[in-house]
Scaffold this motif. Structure first.
Motif, PDB file in Angstrom:
ATOM      1  N   UNK A 201     108.973  74.647  46.546  1.00 25.07           N
ATOM      2  CA  UNK A 201     110.088  75.156  47.732  1.00 25.07           C
ATOM      3  C   UNK A 201     110.541  76.580  46.950  1.00 25.07           C
ATOM      4  N   UNK A 202     111.189  76.317  45.639  1.00 25.66           N
ATOM      5  CA  UNK A 202     111.743  77.542  44.995  1.00 25.66           C
ATOM      6  C   UNK A 202     110.796  78.854  44.969  1.00 25.66           C
ATOM      7  N   UNK A 203     109.455  78.368  44.508  1.00 25.32           N
ATOM      8  CA  UNK A 203     108.504  79.662  44.516  1.00 25.32           C
ATOM      9  C   UNK A 203     108.162  80.112  45.971  1.00 25.32           C
ATOM     10  N   UNK A 204     108.346  78.920  46.899  1.00 26.39           N
ATOM     11  CA  UNK A 204     107.782  79.843  48.400  1.00 26.39           C
ATOM     12  C   UNK A 204     109.016  80.413  48.708  1.00 26.39           C
ATOM     13  N   UNK A 205     110.199  79.931  48.638  1.00 26.79           N
ATOM     14  CA  UNK A 205     111.385  81.018  48.895  1.00 26.79           C
ATOM     15  C   UNK A 205     111.214  82.291  48.345  1.00 26.79           C
ATOM     16  N   UNK A 206     110.899  82.109  46.918  1.00 24.62           N
ATOM     17  CA  UNK A 206     111.044  83.500  46.064  1.00 24.62           C
ATOM     18  C   UNK A 206     110.195  84.389  46.942  1.00 24.62           C
ATOM     19  N   UNK A 207     108.871  84.074  47.073  1.00 24.02           N
ATOM     20  CA  UNK A 207     107.827  84.824  47.613  1.00 24.02           C
ATOM     21  C   UNK A 207     108.220  85.468  49.164  1.00 24.02           C
ATOM     22  N   UNK A 208     108.805  84.339  49.839  1.00 26.92           N
ATOM     23  CA  UNK A 208     109.210  84.838  51.169  1.00 26.92           C
ATOM     24  C   UNK A 208     110.256  85.827  51.122  1.00 26.92           C
ATOM     25  N   UNK A 209     111.248  85.506  50.301  1.00 29.07           N
ATOM     26  CA  UNK A 209     112.462  86.411  50.266  1.00 29.07           C
ATOM     27  C   UNK A 209     112.205  87.866  49.671  1.00 29.07           C
ATOM     28  N   UNK A 210     111.173  87.795  48.923  1.00 24.17           N
ATOM     29  CA  UNK A 210     110.526  89.030  48.233  1.00 24.17           C
ATOM     30  C   UNK A 210     109.618  89.619  48.848  1.00 24.17           C
ATOM     31  N   UNK A 211     109.020  89.326  50.151  1.00 23.40           N
ATOM     32  CA  UNK A 211     107.997  89.767  50.705  1.00 23.40           C
ATOM     33  C   UNK A 211     107.566  91.220  50.973  1.00 23.40           C
ATOM     34  N   UNK A 212     109.037  91.723  51.005  1.00 22.67           N
ATOM     35  CA  UNK A 212     108.959  93.191  51.253  1.00 22.67           C
ATOM     36  C   UNK A 212     108.412  93.828  49.771  1.00 22.67           C
ATOM     37  N   UNK A 213     109.109  93.442  48.724  1.00 19.41           N
ATOM     38  CA  UNK A 213     108.472  93.904  47.341  1.00 19.41           C
ATOM     39  C   UNK A 213     107.051  93.476  46.945  1.00 19.41           C
ATOM     40  N   UNK A 214     106.710  92.466  47.525  1.00 18.61           N
ATOM     41  CA  UNK A 214     105.224  91.903  47.457  1.00 18.61           C
ATOM     42  C   UNK A 214     104.412  92.890  48.146  1.00 18.61           C
ATOM     43  N   UNK A 215     104.706  93.309  49.330  1.00 17.62           N
ATOM     44  CA  UNK A 215     103.871  94.125  49.878  1.00 17.62           C
ATOM     45  C   UNK A 215     103.816  95.644  49.393  1.00 17.62           C
ATOM     46  N   UNK A 216     105.111  96.099  49.151  1.00 17.55           N
ATOM     47  CA  UNK A 216     105.124  97.369  48.547  1.00 17.55           C
ATOM     48  C   UNK A 216     104.585  97.616  47.097  1.00 17.55           C
ATOM     49  N   UNK A 217     104.519  96.585  46.522  1.00 20.36           N
ATOM     50  CA  UNK A 217     103.882  96.528  45.039  1.00 20.36           C
ATOM     51  C   UNK A 217     102.472  96.213  45.248  1.00 20.36           C
ATOM     52  N   UNK A 218     101.988  95.855  46.443  1.00 17.57           N
ATOM     53  CA  UNK A 218     100.697  95.407  46.654  1.00 17.57           C
ATOM     54  C   UNK A 218     100.301  94.302  45.683  1.00 17.57           C
ATOM     55  N   UNK A 219     101.336  93.391  45.595  1.00 14.39           N
ATOM     56  CA  UNK A 219     101.081  92.029  44.739  1.00 14.39           C
ATOM     57  C   UNK A 219     100.676  90.852  45.588  1.00 14.39           C
ATOM     58  N   UNK A 220      99.910  91.010  46.734  1.00 15.13           N
ATOM     59  CA  UNK A 220      99.865  89.945  47.506  1.00 15.13           C
ATOM     60  C   UNK A 220      98.907  88.756  46.689  1.00 15.13           C
ATOM     61  N   UNK A 221      98.010  89.283  46.057  1.00 12.07           N
ATOM     62  CA  UNK A 221      96.908  88.229  45.287  1.00 12.07           C
ATOM     63  C   UNK A 221      98.025  87.479  44.392  1.00 12.07           C
ATOM     64  N   UNK A 222      98.650  88.321  43.435  1.00 11.93           N
ATOM     65  CA  UNK A 222      99.176  87.489  42.448  1.00 11.93           C
ATOM     66  C   UNK A 222     100.588  86.657  43.032  1.00 11.93           C
ATOM     67  N   UNK A 223     101.056  87.089  43.934  1.00 13.04           N
ATOM     68  CA  UNK A 223     101.831  86.185  44.619  1.00 13.04           C
ATOM     69  C   UNK A 223     101.399  84.928  45.142  1.00 13.04           C
ATOM     70  N   UNK A 224     100.209  85.126  45.862  1.00 15.52           N
ATOM     71  CA  UNK A 224      99.304  84.127  46.180  1.00 15.52           C
ATOM     72  C   UNK A 224      98.929  82.980  45.305  1.00 15.52           C
TER      73      UNK A 224
END
Ligand SMILES: Nc1ncnc2c1ncn2[C@@H]1O[C@H](COP(=O)(O)OP(=O)(O)OP(=O)(O)O)[C@@H](O)[C@H]1O
Length: 593
Positions: A201-224
């Protein structure tokens, strides 16, 4: 509730209500006891119906005994209904008590720390309290009825057919021991699976809250990959609970049925030797089939699981309701922000040289410190360690006197902001980009930051604060200015610039550093130019001998490495003023991608 009040444990939360509602509890127990009358009479009435009725040739007596059994069952059902109504008299006050207690403590923590939204905290608490209410009502009802059923069935067997009772004891004891062992394993695995579920839950929360950073840093693969890894661990933990649960159910089934099997195997001998009449044999079987076996199953599977679940949820509620402790790792806001390294050793690999070797350092809150040193010596590593991005091998890093490892990650990240050399701008308006870390910033605050960092031209070129920004259309220097403004507006108490101004010209860099130095809080800068060190209150020099601290002047006299660095920089920039720095040069280097 005050900080001096002892914090109750999970069970300690429930006991006062049970004590206060002891009359309802007494009535619940009394009706539950009456509810098991049919179990207590079942074997006896069946034996009587057989021996004195049907087998003795008197169908009327047999039928009469069976009708008596039927009536006892009706009375038992009515008694159980009464028990349920007294249940409400216990669980409703309990729910009110838990809600009052935990919401007060939970909100207290939210208000003091500002770490979580109050609605989130309250809804989480309400859900947990509702869960306690449901589990407890089920548990009280099942436990009282199962307990009495078990006792009634055992009394029935022991009085009707003592020999069967005595034969059963070792079988039940062996099964009980096996179940107790498996239950301990099950409990450990269940707790591990809850922890894995929380981590997911915490991990999914972190990714969802930081979605903008994930997309901006092109870190989709790492987040996934991160979420997938935690999700697999959660699935494994659940499967492990299922495995041991299945095994335990098997043992319970065998243990509960074994007495009946034993009775059937010994039936010819029990009857022929005159130990039991055929009616008593059937009566004993009735006690085993309709009383003992279902009661044992429910006891282990339903009551045991409910008890464990209840303990876990109550434990969590006790944590939410507890008055916050001194640590922001708990929920209380910290009011000191000095940073310390105490005998810290750090290396990247077990066989590589330590970048920091038993380093000691203290940076007071509000200080403006600049770190200098030869390339590759460990300046970035030092700030990564200071901000908790890299765990240390030995020693301790402290913030406000507390180990960084004891602080909650989201709190730490909002208190300490590190701006690296590589910054990013996401697609959105200028305002969205600048207010990312300070969503409640007012237009006045925005205007002050824009002015202090010299972003006014960039803002007007893009059509004002509500104009659209595109990362590709900005120079690296402009991107750095946007990142600097974001942190300048944020509530961070400690700001670390790791060559975060390297794409700005000397004038823009000096202006940015002055803007951060005026801002309340600590400023730590990894110097890009020696002029940064000249502007700071204190210079930290890092070389192969470790850390040295002083002003620009004292280090020039005391440290040959520092003197060499300054000399090299001066030679490189000979002819240019050290603050090289005129408003005419006030343009960020437009190194477009
Ligand atoms: N992720 C890493 N894994 C392994 N070694 C690393 C890692 N990051 C840095 N290092 C090594 O640690 C040492 C210190 O690096 P660091 O980047 O902290 O130095 P620096 O003083 O900031 O350098 P510069 O001034 O060039 O940015 C260097 O030898 C570097 O090669």
């Amino acid at each position: 509730m005050t900080a001096e009040e002892p914090q109750p444990s999970g069970v300690g939360l429930v006991l006062p209500v049970l004590r206060a509602e002891r009359r309802a509890l007494g009535l619940l127990l009394m009706w539950s006891l009456l509810g098991v009358t049919p179990v207590l009479l079942s074997g006896r009435l069946i034996a009587f119906a057989m021996d004195r009725g049907f087998l003795a040739g008197s169908g009327a007596i047999g039928l009469g005994a069976l009708i008596g059994y039927g009536l006892a069952m009706v009375l038992g059902t009515l008694a159980n209904r009464q028990a349920v109504s007294h249940m409400a008299a216990i669980v409703e006050p309990l729910r009110d008590h838990l809600l009052r207690w935990s919401v007060r403590g939970g909100l207290h923590g939210v208000v003091r720390s500002g770490q979580d939204s109050s609605t989130g905290a309250v809804s989480r608490i309400t859900t947990q309290v509702e869960k306690v209410r449901q589990i407890l009502s089920g548990l009280l009802l099942s436990a009282s009825s199962v307990g009495f059923t078990l006792v009634a069935a055992l009394i029935g067997v022991l009085t009707l057919a003592p020999v069967v009772g005595l034969l059963m004891v070792p079988v039940l004891a062996a099964a009980g021991l096996a179940v107790a062992g498996l239950s301990r394993v099950w409990k450990r695995r269940y707790e591990r699976s809850l922890a894995a579920e929380e981590e997911l839950g915490a991990c999914a929360d972190e990714v969802l809250n930081g979605l903008r950073d994930v997309l901006a840093c092109d870190a989709r693969e790492r987040a996934f990959e991160g979420v997938e890894r935690v999700s697999r661990a959660d699935a494994r933990a659940s499967a492990a609970v299922g495995d041991v649960g299945g095994l335990r159910a098997g043992v319970v089934g065998l243990g509960a049925r074994a007495p009946l099997v034993l009775l059937l195997v010994l039936a010819p001998w029990l009857v022929s030797s005159g130990q039991l009449t055929p009616g008593e044999l059937l009566g004993a079987a009735t006690y085993l089939v309709s009383g003992l076996e279902p009661a044992l199953r429910t006891l282990v599977q339903t009551v045991g699981n409910m008890g464990l679940e209840l303990g876990t949820v109550l434990g969590r509620l006790a944590r939410y309701g507890a008055i916050p402790d001194r640590s922001p790792g708990g929920s209380m806001a910290l009011d000191r922000f000095e940073l310390e390294l105490a005998q810290v050793t750090f290396r990247y690999g077990p066989h590589s040289r330590p970048v920091l070797n038993r380093a000691d350092l203290r940076i007071e809150h509000g200080e403006h410190v600049v770190i200098v040193g030869p390339s590759g010596i460990g300046k970035s590593t030092l700030v990564s360690v200071l901000t908790g991005l890299e765990p240390v091998e030995s020693g301790e890093v402290r913030l406000g006197g507390l180990p960084l490892t004891s602080l909650r990650e989201p709190w730490l990240r909002s208190t300490v902001a590190l701006i690296p050399q590589q910054t990013y701008v996401f697609a959105g308006t200028v305002r969205e980009n600048l207010c990312y870390l300070a969503p409640d910033a007012t237009d006045d605050e925005l205007a002050q930051t824009v002015l202090a960092l010299g972003l006014d031209e960039l803002v007007s070129v893009h059509g004002g604060l509500d104009g659209e920004l595109t990362s590709g259309a900005l120079s690296e220097g402009e991107r750095q200015l946007v990142a600097l403004a974001r942190v300048h507006l944020s509530p961070a108490r400690i700001v670390v610039l790791d060559e975060a101004t390297c794409h700005l010209d000397a004038y823009a860099e000096a202006r940015a550093e002055r803007a951060f130095a005026r801002r309340p809080g600590t400023l730590i800068v990894i110097a890009h130019r020696i002029s940064s060190a000249q502007r700071s209150q204190r210079v930290l020099m890092l070389d192969e001998n470790g850390l040295q601290s002083g002003t620009h002047g004292t280090l020039l006299r005391r440290s040959s490495t520092y003197a060499n660095l300054v000399g090299a920089w001066n030679r490189q920039h000979r002819g240019r003023p050290s603050s090289g720095i005129t408003p005419a040069a006030n343009s960020v280097r437009r190194t477009r991608r």
